[in-house]
Design an enzyme around this catalytic site. Structure first.
Site, PDB file in Angstrom:
ATOM      1  N   LYS A   1      44.248   6.428  77.936  1.00  0.00           N
ATOM      2  CA  LYS A   1      45.402   6.668  78.808  1.00  0.00           C
ATOM      3  C   LYS A   1      44.927   7.419  80.031  1.00  0.00           C
ATOM      4  O   LYS A   1      43.903   8.107  79.994  1.00  0.00           O
ATOM      5  CB  LYS A   1      46.463   7.504  78.075  1.00  0.00           C
ATOM      6  CG  LYS A   1      47.869   7.355  78.631  1.00  0.00           C
ATOM      7  CD  LYS A   1      48.581   6.115  78.118  1.00  0.00           C
ATOM      8  CE  LYS A   1      49.966   5.956  78.693  1.00  0.00           C
ATOM      9  NZ  LYS A   1      50.716   4.898  77.998  1.00  0.00           N
TER      10      LYS A   1
HETATM   11  P1  NAD Z   1      59.455   3.753  84.395  1.00  0.00           P
HETATM   12  O1  NAD Z   1      58.851   4.672  85.372  1.00  0.00           O
HETATM   13  O2  NAD Z   1      59.568   2.307  84.751  1.00  0.00           O
HETATM   14  O3  NAD Z   1      60.911   4.276  83.955  1.00  0.00           O
HETATM   15  C1  NAD Z   1      61.166   5.561  83.458  1.00  0.00           C
HETATM   16  C2  NAD Z   1      62.677   5.731  83.431  1.00  0.00           C
HETATM   17  O4  NAD Z   1      62.999   6.947  82.775  1.00  0.00           O
HETATM   18  C3  NAD Z   1      63.315   5.813  84.820  1.00  0.00           C
HETATM   19  O5  NAD Z   1      64.546   5.104  84.809  1.00  0.00           O
HETATM   20  C4  NAD Z   1      63.580   7.299  84.997  1.00  0.00           C
HETATM   21  O6  NAD Z   1      64.632   7.574  85.904  1.00  0.00           O
HETATM   22  C5  NAD Z   1      63.954   7.651  83.574  1.00  0.00           C
HETATM   23  N1  NAD Z   1      63.876   9.074  83.260  1.00  0.00           N
HETATM   24  C6  NAD Z   1      62.917   9.969  83.567  1.00  0.00           C
HETATM   25  N2  NAD Z   1      63.261  11.192  83.116  1.00  0.00           N
HETATM   26  C7  NAD Z   1      64.460  11.060  82.498  1.00  0.00           C
HETATM   27  C8  NAD Z   1      65.337  11.942  81.840  1.00  0.00           C
HETATM   28  N3  NAD Z   1      65.028  13.224  81.709  1.00  0.00           N
HETATM   29  N4  NAD Z   1      66.486  11.448  81.322  1.00  0.00           N
HETATM   30  C9  NAD Z   1      66.800  10.150  81.432  1.00  0.00           C
HETATM   31  N5  NAD Z   1      66.008   9.252  82.058  1.00  0.00           N
HETATM   32  C10 NAD Z   1      64.865   9.705  82.587  1.00  0.00           C
HETATM   33  O7  NAD Z   1      58.584   3.928  83.031  1.00  0.00           O
HETATM   34  P2  NAD Z   1      58.440   2.893  81.844  1.00  0.00           P
HETATM   35  O8  NAD Z   1      57.215   2.090  82.091  1.00  0.00           O
HETATM   36  O9  NAD Z   1      59.748   2.233  81.591  1.00  0.00           O
HETATM   37  O10 NAD Z   1      58.083   3.885  80.643  1.00  0.00           O
HETATM   38  C11 NAD Z   1      59.090   4.579  79.895  1.00  0.00           C
HETATM   39  C12 NAD Z   1      58.497   5.001  78.552  1.00  0.00           C
HETATM   40  O11 NAD Z   1      58.014   3.850  77.862  1.00  0.00           O
HETATM   41  C13 NAD Z   1      57.298   5.956  78.640  1.00  0.00           C
HETATM   42  O12 NAD Z   1      57.311   6.803  77.525  1.00  0.00           O
HETATM   43  C14 NAD Z   1      56.110   5.019  78.544  1.00  0.00           C
HETATM   44  O13 NAD Z   1      54.935   5.666  78.100  1.00  0.00           O
HETATM   45  C15 NAD Z   1      56.647   4.022  77.532  1.00  0.00           C
HETATM   46  N6  NAD Z   1      55.959   2.735  77.518  1.00  0.00           N
HETATM   47  C16 NAD Z   1      55.884   1.977  78.639  1.00  0.00           C
HETATM   48  C17 NAD Z   1      55.228   0.739  78.564  1.00  0.00           C
HETATM   49  C18 NAD Z   1      55.170  -0.198  79.738  1.00  0.00           C
HETATM   50  O14 NAD Z   1      54.698  -1.327  79.551  1.00  0.00           O
HETATM   51  N7  NAD Z   1      55.631   0.156  80.924  1.00  0.00           N
HETATM   52  C19 NAD Z   1      54.664   0.308  77.356  1.00  0.00           C
HETATM   53  C20 NAD Z   1      54.792   1.115  76.230  1.00  0.00           C
HETATM   54  C21 NAD Z   1      55.454   2.319  76.319  1.00  0.00           C
END
Ligand code: NAD
Length: 422
Positions: free
Chosen positions: A112
């Site tokens: 990561k």
């Molecule tokens: P992103 O940046 O696209 O979206 C994050 C979202 O969370 C945004 O809408 C933001 O406004 C919201 N957010 C942030 N703080 C918040 C809070 N305190 N309360 C409510 N909403 C809040 O990120 P993502 O890629 O969607 O990732 C989200 C999660 O999923 C992370 O934990 C990431 O590690 C995990 N994840 C992502 C992927 C991927 O392919 N992108 C894969 C596996 C896991």
């Protein structure tokens, strides 16, 4: 400590990841030295990134890349841009990647990366410089056979294109397999953008089946409306679920008879927020988590469900779209309440699975259509779900501990096969 509440102590994502490991490892009766050899990150790099801002100021950012394991294949894992990125968080996320890749049986280890920055205050030009400098600083670690980055919070296909280009410029050749989650035109895979949300949807559907809840018509609350949250909401809505609440960093909205998710996605495209979506009512972040619904999908950041609020959860299923949203103490409370938690290392593994498909397609130079990608993803996710349930039944434990047990066993098997170079 007298006078200190647990909520006053900052939660360490890495300590949580280690606690989960220890709990699962204890059930496997494995040699303690062997466990020690696979538990901690293999290497961690901290880099300083001096960037000239658009206004002429020089600002020095800190970045990280952690390789937790390369025993089952090259390290694999996303890159996060966020003001709270720290070595502790990146080490936890790298460890979860190792176990995630093992749970779904794809030939990668775990890694990561992240940069401590606030991308909402940076121009695209500044973000490009930051990304290219970061890539140059971690160049010795990454590569198609070494460590393959991907998107995470606040990074996207454009970020991956910059990484691929910087890597390729140094390699003096176009190396598409150096990173996944790229735009389609430069070696991306069809279905990658939707893959994590699709995987969450598939495992939530299997969990509903397991709990005897009808998926069609199930009520769902989603925390976070970025890549994972918005696509999970969209696909669950398409499958007949009723998305009753969603949130983003600015606030949460509620509509008991169900949100029009495609309309909400358009609203967010224009206003950049879920708030004020016509027909919805504002609620607090805490209210969203404790709504009376069938499925809760935390899809934002770590440590949002803790021992302080776990008891207020009313959902019957929690599908962990985010990594590490539930602390180990909260897990215990949820298990006692009979909430079925589909753990992150299974639930959100659709993203890394299609990243693996992207890496395979880049190396073949031949690309599948979207139906092919989705068909293969469905097979991997359902097989992994069933593998985990088998361990749940055999050991009478939670899905999280079962998923860790399965993953640790798979990593131990290859570690022993490879032996120890010394
Ligand atoms: P992103 O940046 O696209 O979206 C994050 C979202 O969370 C945004 O809408 C933001 O406004 C919201 N957010 C942030 N703080 C918040 C809070 N305190 N309360 C409510 N909403 C809040 O990120 P993502 O890629 O969607 O990732 C989200 C999660 O999923 C992370 O934990 C990431 O590690 C995990 N994840 C992502 C992927 C991927 O392919 N992108 C894969 C596996 C896991």
């Amino acid at each position: 400590m007298p006078g200190v509440k647990s909520s006053d102590i900052p939660l360490s994502a890495f300590a949580n990841a280690m606690q989960q490991f220890d709990e699962a490892a204890a059930k496997l009766n494995l040699d303690a030295d062997l466990l020690e050899a696979i538990k901690q990150p293999r290497r961690s790099l901290i880099v300083k990134l001096p960037i000239r801002r658009d206004d002429g100021r020089l600002e020095v950012f800190t970045g990280y890349r952690v390789q937790h394991s390369i025993n089952r294949g090259p390290a694999k894992g996303g890159i996060r841009y966020h003001p709270k990125v720290s070595l502790d968080e990146v080490m936890a996320l790298a460890a979860w990647m190792t176990w995630k890749c093992a749970v779904v049986g794809i030939p990668f280890g775990g890694g990561k990366g992240g940069i401590c920055c606030d991308p909402s205050t940076m121009s695209s030009h500044e973000l490009e410089h930051l990304t290219r400098r970061y890539t140059a600083e971690i160049l010795d670690l990454i590569g198609p056979e070494r460590d393959v980055p991907a998107p995470d919070v606040n990074t996207n296909p454009q970020t991956m294109a910059w990484i691929m280009d910087t890597y390729s410029m140094h390699a003096r050749q176009t190396s598409t397999a150096a990173v996944t989650g790229k735009p389609l035109e430069i070696g991306g895979s069809r279905g990658r953008v939707e893959a994590t949300g699709r995987g969450v949807t598939i495992t939530a559907r299997e969990a509903a089946k397991n709990k005897g809840i009808s998926y069609d018509g199930a009520t769902v609350a989603v925390q976070g409306f970025g890549n994972v949250g918005s696509i999970t909401a969209k696909l669950m809505h398409q499958s007949g679920c009723r998305i009753v609440a969603v949130s983003d960093v600015f606030g949460a909205i509620h509509k008991p008879d169900g949100l029009d998710v495609p309309g909400l996605i358009e609203h967010v495209k224009t206003t950049k927020k879920v708030l004020d979506f016509p027909g919805s009512k504002r609620i607090s972040h805490e209210e969203l988590l404790s709504l009376d619904c069938d499925i809760l999908v935390p899809a934002a950041l770590e440590n949002v469900i803790t021992e302080d609020n776990a008891d207020s959860i009313k959902a019957e299923i929690i599908a962990e779209g985010a990594n590490g949203p539930i602390t180990p103490d909260a897990d215990k409370i949820l298990n006692q309440k009979g909430v079925l938690v589909v753990p992150d290392i299974l639930c959100n593994a659709g993203g890394v699975t299609v990243s693996y498909f992207e890496w395979v397609q880049d190396r073949m130079g031949y690309f599948w259509d979207e139906d092919e990608v989705n068909r293969r993803l469905e097979l991997v996710m359902v097989r992994a779900f069933n593998d985990v349930i088998k361990v749940v039944e055999e050991h009478n434990t939670s899905m999280r501990i079962a998923a860790f047990m399965l993953a640790i066993k798979r990593v131990v098997d290859v570690t022993l096969m490879r032996g120890f170079y010394s």
